[in-house]
Design a protein around this motif. Sequence first.
Motif, PDB file in Angstrom:
ATOM      1  N   LYS A 119       0.832  -1.197   0.000  1.00 45.70           N
ATOM      2  CA  LYS A 119       0.000   0.000   0.000  1.00 45.70           C
ATOM      3  C   LYS A 119       0.876   1.260   0.000  1.00 45.70           C
ATOM      4  CE  LYS A 119      -4.047   2.087   1.163  1.00 45.70           C
ATOM      5  NZ  LYS A 119      -4.751   2.282   2.414  1.00 45.70           N
ATOM      6  N   ASP A 158      -6.220   4.702   4.974  1.00 47.69           N
ATOM      7  CA  ASP A 158      -7.433   5.012   4.235  1.00 47.69           C
ATOM      8  C   ASP A 158      -8.419   5.832   5.081  1.00 47.69           C
ATOM      9  OD1 ASP A 158      -8.926   5.006   1.998  1.00 47.69           O
ATOM     10  OD2 ASP A 158      -9.835   3.035   2.335  1.00 47.69           O
ATOM     11  N   TYR A 186      -8.175  12.950  -3.623  1.00 48.03           N
ATOM     12  CA  TYR A 186      -8.517  12.164  -2.437  1.00 48.03           C
ATOM     13  C   TYR A 186      -9.862  12.598  -1.843  1.00 48.03           C
ATOM     14  CZ  TYR A 186      -3.772  10.305  -2.602  1.00 48.03           C
ATOM     15  OH  TYR A 186      -2.617   9.683  -2.994  1.00 48.03           O
TER      16      TYR A 186
END
Length: 218
Positions: A119, A158, A186
């Motif tokens: 990630k 996240d 985002y």
Amino acid sequence: MFQIKDLSMIYDMNTDLRTYALKGIDLKLPDKGLIGIIGPSGSGKSTLMYCLSTLKDPTEGIITYNDIDITNVSSSERERLRRREFGFIFQKHYLVPYMTAIDNVMVASVKGRDEEKKKAQALLSELGLSEKEYSKRPANLSGGQCQRVAIARAMINDPKVIFADEPTASLDHANAFNVMKLLKKYSEERLVIVITHDKTILKDADSVIEIWDGEVSR
Ligand SMILES: Nc1ncnc2c1ncn2[C@@H]1O[C@H](COP(=O)(O)OP(=O)(O)O)[C@@H](O)[C@H]1O
Ligand SMILES: [Mg+2]
């Protein structure tokens, strides 16, 4: 998601230095989108962000986040919110100087090592860092690159909300523009709150809240 009612913050309440940083703020913030908070230095922007993100306790008022009054929750619940639901970006990147870029991103992760590494790499790549830069320390990266590492760190879990306090203030115009482009992207899937005294970086914001002397003046 955030609802703020009659929020006030007084610093040094019991001394002659008493400062009214926020004065009876009422606000509702949406679940998603890029929200700008603009105002001159000393107007209370950072204080508002610290209260919203549970880093500071207001003197008065209620802040609910998904219907939970976050001014009234345990310190472990605050910590959970900050680790799992919130991401932070500051004017200074606050990267750990002796850690590589990728380790700086992973340091905030709440998941297992292998999963987090993939990630972190994906985030750094998306943010425009090349593979050979993943293993560089902050001293060997440019200011704009360091800030992008800090953004990757803010994104690693996240988060549902990103708090960005003057995220572009140490960057040149081109890098500031890039950072705002990323934050805009985002914000399609989360709430991104950008604090600034510079109107030009908020041209793509979905809404802008003006703060003046501790009060909202839209
Ligand atoms: N920890 C603190 N102790 C006392 N006063 C503070 C503290 N932090 C901020 N202030 C004061 O509160 C007011 C708002 O500050 P701040 O929220 O940092 O504004 P901004 O982020 O808009 O520059 C200012 O008058 C500032 O001097
Ligand atoms: Mg500030």
